[in-house]
Design a protein around this motif. Structure first.
Motif, PDB file in Angstrom:
ATOM      1  N   ALA A 123      -5.615  11.804 -12.130  1.00  0.00           N
ATOM      2  CA  ALA A 123      -4.411  11.399 -12.848  1.00  0.00           C
ATOM      3  C   ALA A 123      -4.317   9.886 -13.030  1.00  0.00           C
ATOM      4  O   ALA A 123      -3.415   9.404 -13.722  1.00  0.00           O
ATOM      5  CB  ALA A 123      -3.175  11.889 -12.100  1.00  0.00           C
ATOM      6  N   GLY A 124      -5.236   9.144 -12.428  1.00  0.00           N
ATOM      7  CA  GLY A 124      -5.135   7.692 -12.478  1.00  0.00           C
ATOM      8  C   GLY A 124      -3.944   7.167 -11.709  1.00  0.00           C
ATOM      9  O   GLY A 124      -3.439   6.070 -11.973  1.00  0.00           O
ATOM     10  N   ALA A 125      -3.490   7.950 -10.733  1.00  0.00           N
ATOM     11  CA  ALA A 125      -2.314   7.580  -9.953  1.00  0.00           C
ATOM     12  C   ALA A 125      -2.705   6.692  -8.781  1.00  0.00           C
ATOM     13  O   ALA A 125      -3.854   6.688  -8.335  1.00  0.00           O
ATOM     14  CB  ALA A 125      -1.616   8.844  -9.443  1.00  0.00           C
ATOM     15  N   VAL A 126      -1.742   5.956  -8.260  1.00  0.00           N
ATOM     16  CA  VAL A 126      -1.952   5.096  -7.101  1.00  0.00           C
ATOM     17  C   VAL A 126      -1.118   5.617  -5.941  1.00  0.00           C
ATOM     18  O   VAL A 126       0.110   5.720  -6.044  1.00  0.00           O
ATOM     19  CB  VAL A 126      -1.586   3.633  -7.403  1.00  0.00           C
ATOM     20  N   ILE A 127      -1.794   5.924  -4.847  1.00  0.00           N
ATOM     21  CA  ILE A 127      -1.151   6.408  -3.624  1.00  0.00           C
ATOM     22  C   ILE A 127      -1.705   5.582  -2.469  1.00  0.00           C
ATOM     23  O   ILE A 127      -2.905   5.606  -2.210  1.00  0.00           O
ATOM     24  CB  ILE A 127      -1.425   7.904  -3.395  1.00  0.00           C
ATOM     25  N   VAL A 128      -0.835   4.837  -1.812  1.00  0.00           N
ATOM     26  CA  VAL A 128      -1.262   3.962  -0.715  1.00  0.00           C
ATOM     27  C   VAL A 128      -0.536   4.380   0.566  1.00  0.00           C
ATOM     28  O   VAL A 128       0.629   4.049   0.757  1.00  0.00           O
ATOM     29  CB  VAL A 128      -0.990   2.478  -1.014  1.00  0.00           C
ATOM     30  N   PRO A 129      -1.219   5.122   1.446  1.00  0.00           N
ATOM     31  CA  PRO A 129      -0.594   5.504   2.710  1.00  0.00           C
ATOM     32  C   PRO A 129      -0.740   4.406   3.760  1.00  0.00           C
ATOM     33  O   PRO A 129      -1.582   3.517   3.637  1.00  0.00           O
ATOM     34  CB  PRO A 129      -1.395   6.749   3.113  1.00  0.00           C
ATOM     35  N   ALA A 130       0.103   4.457   4.785  1.00  0.00           N
ATOM     36  CA  ALA A 130       0.017   3.562   5.954  1.00  0.00           C
ATOM     37  C   ALA A 130       0.076   2.089   5.572  1.00  0.00           C
ATOM     38  O   ALA A 130      -0.604   1.262   6.167  1.00  0.00           O
ATOM     39  CB  ALA A 130      -1.246   3.849   6.766  1.00  0.00           C
ATOM     40  N   MET A 131       0.906   1.754   4.597  1.00  0.00           N
ATOM     41  CA  MET A 131       1.026   0.351   4.179  1.00  0.00           C
ATOM     42  C   MET A 131       2.031  -0.337   5.095  1.00  0.00           C
ATOM     43  O   MET A 131       3.130  -0.713   4.696  1.00  0.00           O
ATOM     44  CB  MET A 131       1.472   0.296   2.722  1.00  0.00           C
ATOM     45  N   ALA A 132       1.611  -0.500   6.361  1.00  0.00           N
ATOM     46  CA  ALA A 132       2.530  -0.910   7.413  1.00  0.00           C
ATOM     47  C   ALA A 132       1.780  -1.699   8.475  1.00  0.00           C
ATOM     48  O   ALA A 132       0.586  -1.984   8.336  1.00  0.00           O
ATOM     49  CB  ALA A 132       3.191   0.332   8.023  1.00  0.00           C
ATOM     50  N   PHE A 133       2.494  -2.057   9.537  1.00  0.00           N
ATOM     51  CA  PHE A 133       1.861  -2.785  10.634  1.00  0.00           C
ATOM     52  C   PHE A 133       0.685  -2.003  11.185  1.00  0.00           C
ATOM     53  O   PHE A 133      -0.403  -2.550  11.378  1.00  0.00           O
ATOM     54  CB  PHE A 133       2.891  -3.064  11.732  1.00  0.00           C
ATOM     55  N   PHE A 134       0.887  -0.718  11.482  1.00  0.00           N
ATOM     56  CA  PHE A 134      -0.201   0.141  11.935  1.00  0.00           C
ATOM     57  C   PHE A 134      -0.841   0.801  10.716  1.00  0.00           C
ATOM     58  O   PHE A 134      -0.163   1.452   9.935  1.00  0.00           O
ATOM     59  CB  PHE A 134       0.301   1.208  12.910  1.00  0.00           C
ATOM     60  N   GLY A 135      -2.129   0.621  10.575  1.00  0.00           N
ATOM     61  CA  GLY A 135      -2.856   1.212   9.449  1.00  0.00           C
ATOM     62  C   GLY A 135      -3.150   0.206   8.369  1.00  0.00           C
ATOM     63  O   GLY A 135      -4.313  -0.042   8.033  1.00  0.00           O
TER      64      GLY A 135
END
Length: 366
Positions: A123-135
């Motif tokens: 889909a050309g989508a952007v999914i960014v998990p764990a965009m935090a201190f941990f990860g």
């Protein structure tokens, strides 16, 4: 595009969610506060004049669609992410907008990569998990430390926290993770997640001065074991936690964070020491700052800003170090983080050199 656009924040009234709402406003975005508890949303709105609220629940797809309608992106701060990540990602895909979350749950992040990688890429989508201190932070530091290396033998992420007053969300997420893995602890070895029932060990980790050697709980595993190997060829990724902080977070009577400044930050300080090793060579990247929950907000909001302004390197499900220019991203957070990175090699073909001398791990503590 970028500032001036609307961004929906799920779990906006939670401890980290409030920091994210405030940071979005500071950066010129227009946050939309969302979550299942309408009363808490209204309380939050009372302290942010003009803040729009849209109640929504992860188990109600229609409410999620309403929460995301017209938004340019969504930041999911609503844990436990084992429950919320997939439904909110589905809603983001339906809305055609980027998704960012602050999940520290190892299994939830692994699920995001496993279940959505193909669909998001198509889909050309952007999914960014764990965009935090941990990860997220550890992944950015490891990526910056790698520099021109295409592979390494091992990566270590050592956390020195002055203390750890966990939020209720941290406790809930930890309980969910422990239940999912049947009480086992998880490690990343030989290129895969491994679940073990032996006890973790303690040893002395030589943090940069002036901190110096400190006792850590070895393989106190955090989300970095998902984000780092998702794009870096490193078969051994290990995270370690200062012993005092590890004791704080599991003690049932440790209080929740208390604000000590006008930004709502606690007095907690942190140092993140990342070492990557290849053969007999080491590279090191270090970050220092205040309050692990508060610093998650600029990490997540900088990610949103870069996504919406086209400063990304790929699409699909991607960790921070893969989708962003890691060194540039870290330097952009100079008002929130003090960062020391290895000097770049003179040429891409040059033999890597150690930029910062890193003492080896010492003997296990008695």
């Amino acid at each position: 595009m970028g500032p001036g656009q609307t961004v929906t924040v799920l779990g906006a009234y939670g401890h980290t969610g409030r920091f994210v709402v405030a940071e979005l406003r500071r950066r010129g975005f227009v946050p939309i506060a969302s979550g299942r508890d309408e009363a808490r949303l209204k309380t939050l709105a009372a302290s942010h004049p003009g803040l729009e609220v849209r109640p929504a629940s992860a188990d109600d797809p229609d409410s999620l669609d309403r929460a995301l309608a017209g938004a340019a992106a969504v930041v999911n701060c609503a844990g436990p992410f084992a429950t919320t990540a997939a439904p909110v990602i589905e809603a983001a895909l339906r809305a055609g907008i980027p998704y960012v979350d602050v999940a520290a749950e190892i299994e939830a992040n692994a699920d995001t990569f496993a279940h959505f990688a193909d669909r998001a890429l198509a889909a050309g989508a952007v999914i960014v998990p764990a965009m935090a201190f941990f990860g997220g932070l550890g992944d950015l530091l490891a990526t910056a430390a790698m520099g021109d290396w295409t592979a390494a033998d091992e990566a270590h992420v050592a956390y020195a926290l002055s203390g750890w007053q966990p939020t209720n969300g941290t406790r809930t997420a930890g309980a969910v993770s422990r239940q999912r893995r049947g009480g086992a602890r998880v490690v990343y070895r030989n290129g895969r997640l491994d679940y073990r029932h032996d006890a973790a060990t303690t040893f002395q980790w030589s943090f940069p001065e002036p901190l110096g050697p400190r006792t850590v709980v070895g393989e106190f595993t955090m989300a970095d074991v998902v984000t780092i190997p998702s794009h870096l060829r490193i078969p051994e990724v290990r995270t370690h936690m200062s012993a005092e902080a590890a004791q704080d977070v599991v003690a049932p009577d440790t209080p929740t964070p208390a604000a000590v400044d006008e930004r709502g930050r606690s007095a907690q300080t942190f140092l993140v020491d990342v070492v990557v090793r290849s053969g007999g060579t080491e590279r090191r990247a270090v970050a220092r700052g205040q309050d692990i929950y508060a610093v998650t907000a600029p990490l997540a909001v900088e990610a949103v800003h870069r996504i919406l302004t086209g400063r990304t390197r790929t699409v699909g499900v991607a960790s921070a170090g893969e989708i962003f220019d890691a060194a540039d991203f870290l330097h952009a957070l100079s008002s929130h983080l003090s960062v020391e990175l290895p000097a770049p090699s003179p040429t891409a073909a040059a033999t890597p050199t150690t930029s910062l001398k890193t003492p080896s791990i010492a003997e296990p503590a008695s």
